[in-house]
Design a protein around this motif. Structure first.
Motif, PDB file in Angstrom:
ATOM      1  N   GLN A  82     -50.274 -43.758   1.212  1.00 44.16           N
ATOM      2  CA  GLN A  82     -50.585 -42.538   0.450  1.00 44.16           C
ATOM      3  C   GLN A  82     -52.065 -42.186   0.597  1.00 44.16           C
ATOM      4  O   GLN A  82     -52.861 -43.034   1.000  1.00 44.16           O
ATOM      5  CB  GLN A  82     -50.289 -42.767  -1.043  1.00 44.16           C
ATOM      6  CG  GLN A  82     -48.828 -43.036  -1.354  1.00 44.16           C
ATOM      7  CD  GLN A  82     -47.931 -41.884  -0.970  1.00 44.16           C
ATOM      8  OE1 GLN A  82     -48.344 -40.734  -0.987  1.00 44.16           O
ATOM      9  NE2 GLN A  82     -46.699 -42.190  -0.600  1.00 44.16           N
ATOM     10  N   ARG A 107     -44.258 -44.342   9.029  1.00 46.78           N
ATOM     11  CA  ARG A 107     -43.405 -43.163   8.781  1.00 46.78           C
ATOM     12  C   ARG A 107     -43.882 -42.438   7.524  1.00 46.78           C
ATOM     13  O   ARG A 107     -43.880 -41.209   7.457  1.00 46.78           O
ATOM     14  CB  ARG A 107     -41.939 -43.566   8.615  1.00 46.78           C
ATOM     15  CG  ARG A 107     -41.380 -44.268   9.830  1.00 46.78           C
ATOM     16  CD  ARG A 107     -40.279 -43.454  10.511  1.00 46.78           C
ATOM     17  NE  ARG A 107     -39.859 -44.122  11.737  1.00 46.78           N
ATOM     18  CZ  ARG A 107     -39.804 -43.524  12.930  1.00 46.78           C
ATOM     19  NH1 ARG A 107     -40.096 -42.244  13.063  1.00 46.78           N
ATOM     20  NH2 ARG A 107     -39.442 -44.199  14.006  1.00 46.78           N
ATOM     21  N   ASN A 108     -44.285 -43.213   6.542  1.00 44.04           N
ATOM     22  CA  ASN A 108     -44.794 -42.627   5.318  1.00 44.04           C
ATOM     23  C   ASN A 108     -46.088 -41.849   5.573  1.00 44.04           C
ATOM     24  O   ASN A 108     -46.275 -40.735   5.089  1.00 44.04           O
ATOM     25  CB  ASN A 108     -45.071 -43.753   4.326  1.00 44.04           C
ATOM     26  CG  ASN A 108     -44.821 -43.310   2.915  1.00 44.04           C
ATOM     27  OD1 ASN A 108     -44.436 -42.166   2.687  1.00 44.04           O
ATOM     28  ND2 ASN A 108     -45.065 -44.199   1.981  1.00 44.04           N
ATOM     29  N   ARG A 109     -46.977 -42.424   6.361  1.00 45.49           N
ATOM     30  CA  ARG A 109     -48.240 -41.758   6.682  1.00 45.49           C
ATOM     31  C   ARG A 109     -47.979 -40.456   7.428  1.00 45.49           C
ATOM     32  O   ARG A 109     -48.678 -39.467   7.228  1.00 45.49           O
ATOM     33  CB  ARG A 109     -49.123 -42.683   7.526  1.00 45.49           C
ATOM     34  CG  ARG A 109     -49.784 -43.791   6.703  1.00 45.49           C
ATOM     35  CD  ARG A 109     -50.129 -45.009   7.538  1.00 45.49           C
ATOM     36  NE  ARG A 109     -51.207 -44.803   8.476  1.00 45.49           N
ATOM     37  CZ  ARG A 109     -51.414 -45.579   9.550  1.00 45.49           C
ATOM     38  NH1 ARG A 109     -50.597 -46.598   9.798  1.00 45.49           N
ATOM     39  NH2 ARG A 109     -52.416 -45.349  10.341  1.00 45.49           N
ATOM     40  N   LEU A 110     -46.926 -40.462   8.288  1.00 46.85           N
ATOM     41  CA  LEU A 110     -46.598 -39.240   9.028  1.00 46.85           C
ATOM     42  C   LEU A 110     -46.090 -38.154   8.082  1.00 46.85           C
ATOM     43  O   LEU A 110     -46.447 -36.986   8.216  1.00 46.85           O
ATOM     44  CB  LEU A 110     -45.558 -39.545  10.108  1.00 46.85           C
ATOM     45  CG  LEU A 110     -46.135 -40.164  11.385  1.00 46.85           C
ATOM     46  CD1 LEU A 110     -45.021 -40.716  12.266  1.00 46.85           C
ATOM     47  CD2 LEU A 110     -46.967 -39.137  12.153  1.00 46.85           C
ATOM     48  N   THR A 111     -45.244 -38.559   7.124  1.00 54.05           N
ATOM     49  CA  THR A 111     -44.742 -37.586   6.154  1.00 54.05           C
ATOM     50  C   THR A 111     -45.904 -36.986   5.371  1.00 54.05           C
ATOM     51  O   THR A 111     -45.994 -35.771   5.188  1.00 54.05           O
ATOM     52  CB  THR A 111     -43.759 -38.268   5.172  1.00 54.05           C
ATOM     53  OG1 THR A 111     -42.776 -38.934   5.947  1.00 54.05           O
ATOM     54  CG2 THR A 111     -43.112 -37.269   4.246  1.00 54.05           C
ATOM     55  N   VAL A 112     -46.805 -37.855   4.937  1.00 55.00           N
ATOM     56  CA  VAL A 112     -47.976 -37.381   4.197  1.00 55.00           C
ATOM     57  C   VAL A 112     -48.792 -36.427   5.068  1.00 55.00           C
ATOM     58  O   VAL A 112     -49.241 -35.374   4.618  1.00 55.00           O
ATOM     59  CB  VAL A 112     -48.841 -38.579   3.733  1.00 55.00           C
ATOM     60  CG1 VAL A 112     -50.187 -38.115   3.208  1.00 55.00           C
ATOM     61  CG2 VAL A 112     -48.108 -39.394   2.680  1.00 55.00           C
ATOM     62  N   TYR A 113     -48.936 -36.779   6.341  1.00 59.62           N
ATOM     63  CA  TYR A 113     -49.688 -35.908   7.255  1.00 59.62           C
ATOM     64  C   TYR A 113     -49.038 -34.529   7.339  1.00 59.62           C
ATOM     65  O   TYR A 113     -49.714 -33.509   7.214  1.00 59.62           O
ATOM     66  CB  TYR A 113     -49.769 -36.551   8.647  1.00 59.62           C
ATOM     67  CG  TYR A 113     -50.420 -35.630   9.663  1.00 59.62           C
ATOM     68  CD1 TYR A 113     -51.804 -35.459   9.687  1.00 59.62           C
ATOM     69  CD2 TYR A 113     -49.659 -34.904  10.576  1.00 59.62           C
ATOM     70  CE1 TYR A 113     -52.408 -34.589  10.591  1.00 59.62           C
ATOM     71  CE2 TYR A 113     -50.251 -34.036  11.489  1.00 59.62           C
ATOM     72  CZ  TYR A 113     -51.623 -33.883  11.486  1.00 59.62           C
ATOM     73  OH  TYR A 113     -52.218 -33.019  12.378  1.00 59.62           O
ATOM     74  N   HIS A 114     -47.713 -34.498   7.556  1.00 62.87           N
ATOM     75  CA  HIS A 114     -47.052 -33.206   7.706  1.00 62.87           C
ATOM     76  C   HIS A 114     -47.142 -32.377   6.428  1.00 62.87           C
ATOM     77  O   HIS A 114     -47.299 -31.167   6.473  1.00 62.87           O
ATOM     78  CB  HIS A 114     -45.600 -33.385   8.147  1.00 62.87           C
ATOM     79  CG  HIS A 114     -45.513 -33.925   9.557  1.00 62.87           C
ATOM     80  ND1 HIS A 114     -46.090 -33.298  10.635  1.00 62.87           N
ATOM     81  CD2 HIS A 114     -44.969 -35.059  10.057  1.00 62.87           C
ATOM     82  CE1 HIS A 114     -45.889 -34.006  11.734  1.00 62.87           C
ATOM     83  NE2 HIS A 114     -45.207 -35.095  11.407  1.00 62.87           N
ATOM     84  N   GLN A 115     -47.081 -33.047   5.279  1.00 62.02           N
ATOM     85  CA  GLN A 115     -47.134 -32.300   4.021  1.00 62.02           C
ATOM     86  C   GLN A 115     -48.544 -31.845   3.650  1.00 62.02           C
ATOM     87  O   GLN A 115     -48.751 -30.711   3.259  1.00 62.02           O
ATOM     88  CB  GLN A 115     -46.590 -33.161   2.875  1.00 62.02           C
ATOM     89  CG  GLN A 115     -45.073 -33.265   2.905  1.00 62.02           C
ATOM     90  CD  GLN A 115     -44.570 -34.315   1.926  1.00 62.02           C
ATOM     91  OE1 GLN A 115     -45.349 -35.078   1.349  1.00 62.02           O
ATOM     92  NE2 GLN A 115     -43.263 -34.363   1.736  1.00 62.02           N
ATOM     93  N   ASP A 128     -44.375 -37.417  16.678  1.00 65.83           N
ATOM     94  CA  ASP A 128     -44.203 -38.540  15.757  1.00 65.83           C
ATOM     95  C   ASP A 128     -43.770 -39.841  16.432  1.00 65.83           C
ATOM     96  O   ASP A 128     -44.248 -40.915  16.075  1.00 65.83           O
ATOM     97  CB  ASP A 128     -43.163 -38.184  14.683  1.00 65.83           C
ATOM     98  CG  ASP A 128     -43.715 -37.192  13.664  1.00 65.83           C
ATOM     99  OD1 ASP A 128     -44.833 -36.672  13.880  1.00 65.83           O
ATOM    100  OD2 ASP A 128     -43.026 -36.947  12.658  1.00 65.83           O
ATOM    101  N   LYS A 130     -42.520 -48.882   8.519  1.00 66.70           N
ATOM    102  CA  LYS A 130     -42.189 -48.183   7.283  1.00 66.70           C
ATOM    103  C   LYS A 130     -43.395 -47.389   6.770  1.00 66.70           C
ATOM    104  O   LYS A 130     -43.276 -46.214   6.404  1.00 66.70           O
ATOM    105  CB  LYS A 130     -41.730 -49.209   6.243  1.00 66.70           C
ATOM    106  CG  LYS A 130     -41.300 -48.623   4.942  1.00 66.70           C
ATOM    107  CD  LYS A 130     -40.376 -49.586   4.178  1.00 66.70           C
ATOM    108  CE  LYS A 130     -40.203 -49.110   2.745  1.00 66.70           C
ATOM    109  NZ  LYS A 130     -41.224 -49.676   1.827  1.00 66.70           N
TER     110      LYS A 130
END
Ligand code: ADP
Ligand code: ZN
Length: 216
Positions: A57, A169-177, A117, A166
């Motif tokens: 995060q 993938r979370n860091r990527l989601t945070v990046y995209h958002q 990604d 894991k």
């Protein structure tokens, strides 16, 4: 030169930044590195930041912004700087803008390192870093010839706590958002330059060289 390197985790910002620092003699300011150093030292900032970092995060904006503002006050920043990993949210970008305006200056450019990604996951899950000098290796693509030791300085290489699939993938989601909105923010200001970070690393150097050329 006042430059921002923008892009997902694993785009190669750290590697590029090292060559830019060498060539242009401007400090490389990586907020991730500063946080990791604070975690290592066990400082109050490190203790707080770690809670977010281990989960992939973002550290809250107020902590990051004041940390960067302090860093930019250091004398080595008078000729410019290269920001890596900051800004990462719109509020951070706005805070940086008002900081620079208050100093009567502006950014020269924002270089977006574009990469998909799956490439990121592949790169980061194999990444190994030298504890002593920061040299970066990859378990498959670029293993150290000295095994678990750094080829350059003999230091121990390790895997970052947040470089597991894991968390990646979370860091990527945070990046995209949270971070991709910065792309249009800087595009609208006319200072964004996108380069393909999957291809040769020369692309990024070329983009920076043309930024410099346009300046003088
Ligand atoms: P990455 O390889 O994901 O780009 P960094 O080394 O830049 O990683 O940052 C590692 C972690 O430090 C991030 O996942 C985040 O928790 C924290 N961090 C670094 N820079 C920032 C920032 N500008 N805003 C909020 N959190 C940050
Ligand atoms: Zn080393």
């Amino acid at each position: 030169m006042k430059i921002i390197l923008l892009g997902p985790p694993g785009a190669g910002k750290g590697t590029q930044a090292a060559s830019i620092r060498e060539k242009y003699g401007i400090p490389h300011i990586s907020t991730g590195d500063i946080f990791r150093e604070n975690v290592r030292l066990g400082s109050p900032l490190g203790v707080e930041a770690r809670k977010y970092m281990d989960a992939g995060q973002l550290v809250p904006d107020n902590l990051v912004v004041s940390m960067v503002a302090d860093r930019l006050e250091k004398p080595d920043c008078v000729r410019g700087f290269l920001l890596d990993g900051f800004p990462r949210t719109l509020p951070q970008a706005e805070a940086l803008d008002s900081y620079l305006t208050s100093k009567g200056t502006v950014l020269d450019g924002v270089i977006l390192l574009d990469v998909d990604d799956e490439t990121v996951v592949l790169r980061l899950s194999g990444r190994r870093v030298c504890r002593a000098c920061g040299q970066i290796y990859h378990s498959t693509f670029k293993p150290s010839r000295s095994g678990n030791r750094c080829e350059v300085c003999g230091g121990e290489t390790y895997q970052r706590d947040d470089d597991t699939e894991k968390v990646i993938r979370n860091r990527l989601t945070v990046y995209h958002q949270q971070t991709t909105p910065l792309i249009s923010f800087y595009k609208e200001k006319g200072i964004l330059r996108a380069v393909d970070a999957k291809a040769s690393s020369g692309n990024v150097m070329n983009a920076i060289e043309s930024l410099c050329a346009n300046r003088s």
